[in-house]
Design an enzyme around this catalytic site. Structure first.
Site, PDB file in Angstrom:
ATOM      1  N   LYS A  14      -6.526  -5.467   3.272  1.00 44.39           N
ATOM      2  CA  LYS A  14      -7.520  -5.093   4.294  1.00 44.39           C
ATOM      3  C   LYS A  14      -8.812  -4.604   3.639  1.00 44.39           C
ATOM      4  O   LYS A  14      -9.894  -5.049   3.994  1.00 44.39           O
ATOM      5  CB  LYS A  14      -6.959  -4.004   5.223  1.00 44.39           C
ATOM      6  CG  LYS A  14      -5.657  -4.389   5.931  1.00 44.39           C
ATOM      7  CD  LYS A  14      -5.197  -3.310   6.889  1.00 44.39           C
ATOM      8  CE  LYS A  14      -4.812  -2.005   6.238  1.00 44.39           C
ATOM      9  NZ  LYS A  14      -3.565  -2.035   5.448  1.00 44.39           N
ATOM     10  N   ARG A  89      -3.427   2.570  13.851  1.00 43.02           N
ATOM     11  CA  ARG A  89      -2.137   2.452  13.164  1.00 43.02           C
ATOM     12  C   ARG A  89      -0.980   2.918  14.029  1.00 43.02           C
ATOM     13  O   ARG A  89       0.161   2.881  13.576  1.00 43.02           O
ATOM     14  CB  ARG A  89      -2.175   3.293  11.897  1.00 43.02           C
ATOM     15  CG  ARG A  89      -2.358   2.472  10.614  1.00 43.02           C
ATOM     16  CD  ARG A  89      -2.485   3.429   9.474  1.00 43.02           C
ATOM     17  NE  ARG A  89      -2.114   2.923   8.196  1.00 43.02           N
ATOM     18  CZ  ARG A  89      -2.982   2.562   7.245  1.00 43.02           C
ATOM     19  NH1 ARG A  89      -4.267   2.560   7.472  1.00 43.02           N
ATOM     20  NH2 ARG A  89      -2.545   2.186   6.074  1.00 43.02           N
ATOM     21  N   ARG A 128      -2.199  -1.628  -8.461  1.00 37.49           N
ATOM     22  CA  ARG A 128      -3.406  -0.845  -8.187  1.00 37.49           C
ATOM     23  C   ARG A 128      -3.228   0.587  -8.688  1.00 37.49           C
ATOM     24  O   ARG A 128      -4.161   1.200  -9.193  1.00 37.49           O
ATOM     25  CB  ARG A 128      -3.711  -0.858  -6.682  1.00 37.49           C
ATOM     26  CG  ARG A 128      -4.981  -0.097  -6.344  1.00 37.49           C
ATOM     27  CD  ARG A 128      -5.419  -0.279  -4.902  1.00 37.49           C
ATOM     28  NE  ARG A 128      -4.510   0.371  -3.970  1.00 37.49           N
ATOM     29  CZ  ARG A 128      -4.630   0.313  -2.658  1.00 37.49           C
ATOM     30  NH1 ARG A 128      -5.596  -0.387  -2.105  1.00 37.49           N
ATOM     31  NH2 ARG A 128      -3.766   0.930  -1.876  1.00 37.49           N
ATOM     32  N   ARG A 134      -4.732   6.761  -7.325  1.00 39.12           N
ATOM     33  CA  ARG A 134      -4.241   7.169  -5.997  1.00 39.12           C
ATOM     34  C   ARG A 134      -2.785   7.587  -6.100  1.00 39.12           C
ATOM     35  O   ARG A 134      -1.933   6.806  -6.507  1.00 39.12           O
ATOM     36  CB  ARG A 134      -4.389   6.008  -5.001  1.00 39.12           C
ATOM     37  CG  ARG A 134      -5.754   5.951  -4.372  1.00 39.12           C
ATOM     38  CD  ARG A 134      -5.885   4.798  -3.415  1.00 39.12           C
ATOM     39  NE  ARG A 134      -4.906   4.786  -2.348  1.00 39.12           N
ATOM     40  CZ  ARG A 134      -4.959   3.972  -1.306  1.00 39.12           C
ATOM     41  NH1 ARG A 134      -5.943   3.108  -1.201  1.00 39.12           N
ATOM     42  NH2 ARG A 134      -4.027   4.009  -0.371  1.00 39.12           N
ATOM     43  N   ARG A 146       5.670   4.089   2.968  1.00 40.22           N
ATOM     44  CA  ARG A 146       4.472   3.650   3.708  1.00 40.22           C
ATOM     45  C   ARG A 146       4.770   2.358   4.472  1.00 40.22           C
ATOM     46  O   ARG A 146       4.306   2.167   5.593  1.00 40.22           O
ATOM     47  CB  ARG A 146       3.299   3.429   2.745  1.00 40.22           C
ATOM     48  CG  ARG A 146       2.734   4.738   2.233  1.00 40.22           C
ATOM     49  CD  ARG A 146       1.906   4.542   0.987  1.00 40.22           C
ATOM     50  NE  ARG A 146       0.726   3.728   1.195  1.00 40.22           N
ATOM     51  CZ  ARG A 146      -0.009   3.221   0.195  1.00 40.22           C
ATOM     52  NH1 ARG A 146       0.335   3.455  -1.060  1.00 40.22           N
ATOM     53  NH2 ARG A 146      -1.070   2.509   0.457  1.00 40.22           N
TER      54      ARG A 146
HETATM   55  P1  B4P Z   1      -6.124  -3.355  -0.415  1.00 39.18           P
HETATM   56  O1  B4P Z   1      -7.052  -4.354   0.156  1.00 39.18           O
HETATM   57  O2  B4P Z   1      -6.777  -2.227  -1.098  1.00 39.18           O
HETATM   58  O3  B4P Z   1      -5.072  -2.772   0.584  1.00 39.18           O
HETATM   59  P2  B4P Z   1      -5.139  -2.080   2.006  1.00 39.18           P
HETATM   60  O4  B4P Z   1      -4.440  -3.034   2.915  1.00 39.18           O
HETATM   61  O5  B4P Z   1      -6.555  -1.728   2.375  1.00 39.18           O
HETATM   62  O6  B4P Z   1      -4.351  -0.746   1.681  1.00 39.18           O
HETATM   63  P3  B4P Z   1      -3.793   0.637   2.238  1.00 39.18           P
HETATM   64  O7  B4P Z   1      -2.963   0.423   3.451  1.00 39.18           O
HETATM   65  O8  B4P Z   1      -3.167   1.241   1.038  1.00 39.18           O
HETATM   66  O9  B4P Z   1      -4.921   1.584   2.582  1.00 39.18           O
HETATM   67  P4  B4P Z   1      -5.375   2.716   3.566  1.00 39.18           P
HETATM   68  O10 B4P Z   1      -6.457   3.304   2.779  1.00 39.18           O
HETATM   69  O11 B4P Z   1      -5.696   2.127   4.899  1.00 39.18           O
HETATM   70  O12 B4P Z   1      -5.200  -4.147  -1.415  1.00 39.18           O
HETATM   71  C1  B4P Z   1      -4.203  -3.533  -2.198  1.00 39.18           C
HETATM   72  C2  B4P Z   1      -4.169  -4.137  -3.592  1.00 39.18           C
HETATM   73  O13 B4P Z   1      -3.886  -5.539  -3.519  1.00 39.18           O
HETATM   74  C3  B4P Z   1      -5.496  -4.018  -4.334  1.00 39.18           C
HETATM   75  O14 B4P Z   1      -5.237  -3.614  -5.642  1.00 39.18           O
HETATM   76  C4  B4P Z   1      -6.090  -5.411  -4.314  1.00 39.18           C
HETATM   77  O15 B4P Z   1      -6.851  -5.698  -5.456  1.00 39.18           O
HETATM   78  C5  B4P Z   1      -4.837  -6.291  -4.258  1.00 39.18           C
HETATM   79  N1  B4P Z   1      -5.068  -7.525  -3.534  1.00 39.18           N
HETATM   80  C6  B4P Z   1      -5.793  -7.683  -2.388  1.00 39.18           C
HETATM   81  N2  B4P Z   1      -5.795  -8.988  -1.997  1.00 39.18           N
HETATM   82  C7  B4P Z   1      -5.009  -9.664  -2.916  1.00 39.18           C
HETATM   83  C8  B4P Z   1      -4.615 -11.045  -3.060  1.00 39.18           C
HETATM   84  N3  B4P Z   1      -5.001 -11.988  -2.201  1.00 39.18           N
HETATM   85  N4  B4P Z   1      -3.804 -11.360  -4.099  1.00 39.18           N
HETATM   86  C9  B4P Z   1      -3.394 -10.412  -4.991  1.00 39.18           C
HETATM   87  N5  B4P Z   1      -3.752  -9.097  -4.908  1.00 39.18           N
HETATM   88  C10 B4P Z   1      -4.551  -8.736  -3.890  1.00 39.18           C
HETATM   89  O16 B4P Z   1      -4.198   3.801   3.814  1.00 39.18           O
HETATM   90  C11 B4P Z   1      -3.792   4.815   2.922  1.00 39.18           C
HETATM   91  C12 B4P Z   1      -3.102   5.991   3.642  1.00 39.18           C
HETATM   92  O17 B4P Z   1      -4.053   6.702   4.477  1.00 39.18           O
HETATM   93  C13 B4P Z   1      -1.971   5.656   4.612  1.00 39.18           C
HETATM   94  O18 B4P Z   1      -0.714   5.518   3.958  1.00 39.18           O
HETATM   95  C14 B4P Z   1      -1.984   6.887   5.570  1.00 39.18           C
HETATM   96  O19 B4P Z   1      -1.311   7.994   5.033  1.00 39.18           O
HETATM   97  C15 B4P Z   1      -3.462   7.245   5.668  1.00 39.18           C
HETATM   98  N6  B4P Z   1      -4.103   6.625   6.859  1.00 39.18           N
HETATM   99  C16 B4P Z   1      -5.121   5.712   6.808  1.00 39.18           C
HETATM  100  N7  B4P Z   1      -5.481   5.340   8.064  1.00 39.18           N
HETATM  101  C17 B4P Z   1      -4.684   6.025   8.921  1.00 39.18           C
HETATM  102  C18 B4P Z   1      -4.556   6.037  10.339  1.00 39.18           C
HETATM  103  N8  B4P Z   1      -5.330   5.264  11.128  1.00 39.18           N
HETATM  104  N9  B4P Z   1      -3.629   6.856  10.907  1.00 39.18           N
HETATM  105  C19 B4P Z   1      -2.842   7.631  10.127  1.00 39.18           C
HETATM  106  N10 B4P Z   1      -2.892   7.657   8.780  1.00 39.18           N
HETATM  107  C20 B4P Z   1      -3.806   6.865   8.167  1.00 39.18           C
END
Ligand code: B4P
Length: 191
Positions: A14, A89, A128, A134, A146
């Site tokens: 995302k 979420r 990552r 993190r 998670r």
């Molecule tokens: P990202 O792109 O960084 O992943 P994400 O889906 O954004 O991650 P996440 O769910 O951890 O984040 P959030 O901050 O929302 O990709 C991950 C990795 O994969 C990276 O290293 C990237 O380089 C790699 N990658 C991407 N695309 C790729 C591909 N095509 N091929 C190979 N590798 C690839 O959440 C973090 C925490 O915040 C949650 O656990 C929760 O505690 C809290 N939180 C956030 N929003 C919340 C909400 N609305 N309600 C309650 N808690 C919340």
């Protein structure tokens, strides 16, 4: 106004795809994860509270996140649209978002949902974690917690938007470019 939700489990890409989508479409990026991490690094009361949940791989309570998004929406009255990344979420967050957007007269146009297998998610997040600093990315048990939170509390959010026929599933495994092109195709067909 074009409001988009980028949906998917932790590590589905995302954040990665949001960076590119906002550059291409000029949307305002609202990532609840980024906002929460910024609160933590500034050691605000919200950040201190959120950290207790995030470090365990749990979702932060709805009332905190909803208040945060409400003020972020108010802070950008001239936005040509929002890209919601990692929000909503839970069903309660989805209902709150719909109400906030109804007040602005601009509903969610589309939810793009990235589909990635659990083993690939764990692999990406551990990778990552080697460089991100993190704390929620370094321990496999926390990463799996998670993912469980996602399947139990977050997947119902997709059902909520499916009833309005706003959800499109996108294959989230492949190169970043391939996935970006698939996302753009769906957005372009609706603008
Ligand atoms: P990202 O792109 O960084 O992943 P994400 O889906 O954004 O991650 P996440 O769910 O951890 O984040 P959030 O901050 O929302 O990709 C991950 C990795 O994969 C990276 O290293 C990237 O380089 C790699 N990658 C991407 N695309 C790729 C591909 N095509 N091929 C190979 N590798 C690839 O959440 C973090 C925490 O915040 C949650 O656990 C929760 O505690 C809290 N939180 C956030 N929003 C919340 C909400 N609305 N309600 C309650 N808690 C919340």
């Amino acid at each position: 106004m074009f409001n988009l939700i980028l949906f998917g489990p932790p590590g589905s890409g995302k954040g990665t795809q949001s960076e590119r989508l906002i550059a291409k479409y000029g949307l305002k990026h609202l990532s609840t994860g980024d906002i929460l991490r910024s609160e933590i690094s500034r050691q605000t009361p919200l950040g201190m509270e959120a950290r207790n949940f995030m470090d365990k791989g749990q979702l932060v309570p709805d009332e905190l996140v909803i208040a945060m998004i409400s003020s972020a929406l108010d802070a950008h009255p001239a936005a040509k649209g929002f890209l919601f990344d990692g929000f909503p979420r839970t069903s309660a967050q989805a209902e709150a978002l719909d109400k906030l957007l109804e007040l602005k007269g601009t509903p969610i146009a589309l939810m793009l949902a990235l589909n990635v297998s659990e083993e690939e998610l764990v692999k990406r997040l551990l990778k990552r974690g080697e460089t991100s600093g993190r704390s929620d990315d370094t321990n496999e048990e926390i990463i799996r917690a998670r993912i469980v939170e996602y399947y139990t509390k977050t997947t119902p959010v997709a059902d909520h938007y499916k009833q309005f026929e706003k959800v499109v599933m996108i294959q989230g495994e492949g190169s970043v470019d391939e996935i970006f092109n698939a996302l753009c195709k769906e957005i372009d067909s609706r603008q």
